[in-house]
Design a protein around this motif. Structure first.
Motif, PDB file in Angstrom:
ATOM      1  N   ILE A  13       0.834  -1.194   0.000  1.00  0.00           N
ATOM      2  CA  ILE A  13       0.000   0.000   0.000  1.00  0.00           C
ATOM      3  C   ILE A  13       0.871   1.247   0.000  1.00  0.00           C
ATOM      4  N   PRO A  14       0.347   2.373  -0.457  1.00  0.00           N
ATOM      5  CA  PRO A  14       1.105   3.628  -0.336  1.00  0.00           C
ATOM      6  C   PRO A  14       1.176   4.062   1.124  1.00  0.00           C
ATOM      7  N   ARG A  15       2.220   4.787   1.449  1.00  0.00           N
ATOM      8  CA  ARG A  15       2.395   5.209   2.849  1.00  0.00           C
ATOM      9  C   ARG A  15       1.229   6.080   3.325  1.00  0.00           C
ATOM     10  N   THR A  16       0.621   6.807   2.420  1.00  0.00           N
ATOM     11  CA  THR A  16      -0.506   7.651   2.801  1.00  0.00           C
ATOM     12  C   THR A  16      -1.719   6.840   3.235  1.00  0.00           C
ATOM     13  N   ALA A  17      -1.746   5.544   2.880  1.00  0.00           N
ATOM     14  CA  ALA A  17      -2.883   4.690   3.218  1.00  0.00           C
ATOM     15  C   ALA A  17      -2.697   3.928   4.523  1.00  0.00           C
ATOM     16  N   VAL A  18      -1.568   4.141   5.210  1.00  0.00           N
ATOM     17  CA  VAL A  18      -1.303   3.390   6.442  1.00  0.00           C
ATOM     18  C   VAL A  18      -2.410   3.558   7.488  1.00  0.00           C
ATOM     19  N   ALA A  79     -13.785 -11.293  -4.411  1.00  0.00           N
ATOM     20  CA  ALA A  79     -15.070 -10.604  -4.533  1.00  0.00           C
ATOM     21  C   ALA A  79     -15.714 -10.318  -3.182  1.00  0.00           C
ATOM     22  N   SER A  80     -15.094 -10.774  -2.098  1.00  0.00           N
ATOM     23  CA  SER A  80     -15.653 -10.569  -0.772  1.00  0.00           C
ATOM     24  C   SER A  80     -15.431  -9.127  -0.320  1.00  0.00           C
ATOM     25  N   PRO A  81     -16.194  -8.651   0.656  1.00  0.00           N
ATOM     26  CA  PRO A  81     -15.971  -7.293   1.163  1.00  0.00           C
ATOM     27  C   PRO A  81     -14.548  -7.068   1.675  1.00  0.00           C
ATOM     28  N   VAL A  82     -13.975  -8.059   2.362  1.00  0.00           N
ATOM     29  CA  VAL A  82     -12.606  -7.909   2.863  1.00  0.00           C
ATOM     30  C   VAL A  82     -11.616  -7.851   1.707  1.00  0.00           C
ATOM     31  N   GLY A  83     -11.753  -8.762   0.764  1.00  0.00           N
ATOM     32  CA  GLY A  83     -10.839  -8.780  -0.373  1.00  0.00           C
ATOM     33  C   GLY A  83     -10.918  -7.508  -1.199  1.00  0.00           C
ATOM     34  N   ARG A  84     -12.132  -7.037  -1.458  1.00  0.00           N
ATOM     35  CA  ARG A  84     -12.298  -5.820  -2.254  1.00  0.00           C
ATOM     36  C   ARG A  84     -11.741  -4.609  -1.511  1.00  0.00           C
ATOM     37  N   SER A  85     -11.919  -4.568  -0.201  1.00  0.00           N
ATOM     38  CA  SER A  85     -11.457  -3.432   0.582  1.00  0.00           C
ATOM     39  C   SER A  85      -9.941  -3.290   0.514  1.00  0.00           C
ATOM     40  N   TRP A  86      -9.220  -4.413   0.662  1.00  0.00           N
ATOM     41  CA  TRP A  86      -7.761  -4.353   0.590  1.00  0.00           C
ATOM     42  C   TRP A  86      -7.293  -4.082  -0.836  1.00  0.00           C
ATOM     43  N   ALA A  87      -7.992  -4.604  -1.814  1.00  0.00           N
ATOM     44  CA  ALA A  87      -7.612  -4.353  -3.209  1.00  0.00           C
ATOM     45  C   ALA A  87      -7.722  -2.869  -3.550  1.00  0.00           C
ATOM     46  N   ARG A  88      -8.748  -2.201  -3.016  1.00  0.00           N
ATOM     47  CA  ARG A  88      -8.900  -0.764  -3.267  1.00  0.00           C
ATOM     48  C   ARG A  88      -7.761   0.028  -2.630  1.00  0.00           C
ATOM     49  N   LEU A  89      -7.289  -0.463  -1.507  1.00  0.00           N
ATOM     50  CA  LEU A  89      -6.240   0.242  -0.778  1.00  0.00           C
ATOM     51  C   LEU A  89      -4.855   0.026  -1.396  1.00  0.00           C
ATOM     52  N   ALA A  90      -4.645  -1.135  -1.991  1.00  0.00           N
ATOM     53  CA  ALA A  90      -3.309  -1.548  -2.422  1.00  0.00           C
ATOM     54  C   ALA A  90      -2.912  -0.957  -3.769  1.00  0.00           C
TER      55      ALA A  90
END
Length: 243
Positions: A13-18, A79-90
């Motif tokens: 992830i970018p440092r701004t997303a920590v 496709a799960s909420p957890v998987g999608r959430s981390w994918a958006r962040l990464a």
């Protein structure tokens, strides 16, 4: 019962997303464990792999280790909420598919990988160590680690390595990927620094709980540089593994 499939998901992830990653670490573990088909799951922080101590934390890389009932259940992670959430962040991510070969010890009072019987492996293998340190022994443990970490960095056949942990202090672990099982065995049992650490473990009483497991590496999907993967250029077999 030994699971058919374990997956390791790692995100850069970018440092701004920590701050957002830290918020997910507080709320996502329970959501991940409640996903259909999940037997056992841990969200993990990571370290650079240079020291495996409290100063080794890498706040731009995070991971999830998930034990599944079936490959079909695992296919739903992205496709799960957890998987999608981390994918958006990464800004990059990778999934490593694993088949348990051996496992001893416990993690949070459980044996998440069952009692696998081993088997012949001709491709890459992943070693996972995890321990909960005794508070009064933590300082001596961290002092003992630098020679082992330095030796690991130069070990023949090492493809990737980094630290993992459920918390910054006291819950320590390592992930290392090896080109073949012989390389892992040579380091684990023949390298003097690692042998010395193994010998000291029962006498020092470092761990309140420990687990050591080995896995055959199947497909590696995504950006392997997130793992620090050092596979030889143009070698597709080390990328694919034992799938």
């Amino acid at each position: 019962m030994t699971p058919e499939l374990v997956t390791l998901h790692v995100w850069r992830i970018p440092r701004t997303a920590v701050p957002r990653a830290l918020a997910r670490m507080a709320t996502h573990p329970a959501r991940l464990r409640r996903m259909p088909g999940v037997r056992f799951a841990k969200l993990l922080g990571t370290g650079t792999g240079t020291g495996f101590g409290p100063g080794d934390t890498d706040l731009t890389r995070w991971a999830a280790l998930v034990v599944w009932d079936s490959p079909a259940a695992a296919a739903g992670f992205d496709a799960s909420p957890v998987g999608r959430s981390w994918a958006r962040l990464a800004r990059a991510g990778v999934r490593v598919e694993l088949r348990p070969l051996t496992s001893r010890g416990e993690w949070s009072g459980r044996r998440p990988f069952g009692e696998p019987s081993g088997g012949r492996v001709t491709g890459p293998v992943l070693a996972l160590t995890r321990a909960r340190l005794r508070a009064r022994r933590a300082v001596t443990f961290w002092r003992a680690i630098p020679p082992v970490a330095a030796a690991l960095h130069d070990a023949p056949g090492l493809l990737a390595r980094f630290g993992v942990g459920e918390a910054p202090l006291g819950w320590q672990g390592t992930v290392s990927v090896w080109q073949d099982p012989a390389d892992l065995v040579a380091f684990a049992y023949r390298h003097p620094e690692h042998r010395a650490a193994i010998t000291r473990t029962p006498t020092e009483g470092w761990y309140a709980e420990e687990l050591f497991a080995r896995f055959a590496v199947g497909d590696v999907v995504g950006d392997r540089t997130v793992l620090g993967w050092a596979a030889p250029a143009g070698d597709p077999e080390t990328a694919r593994g034992n799938a």
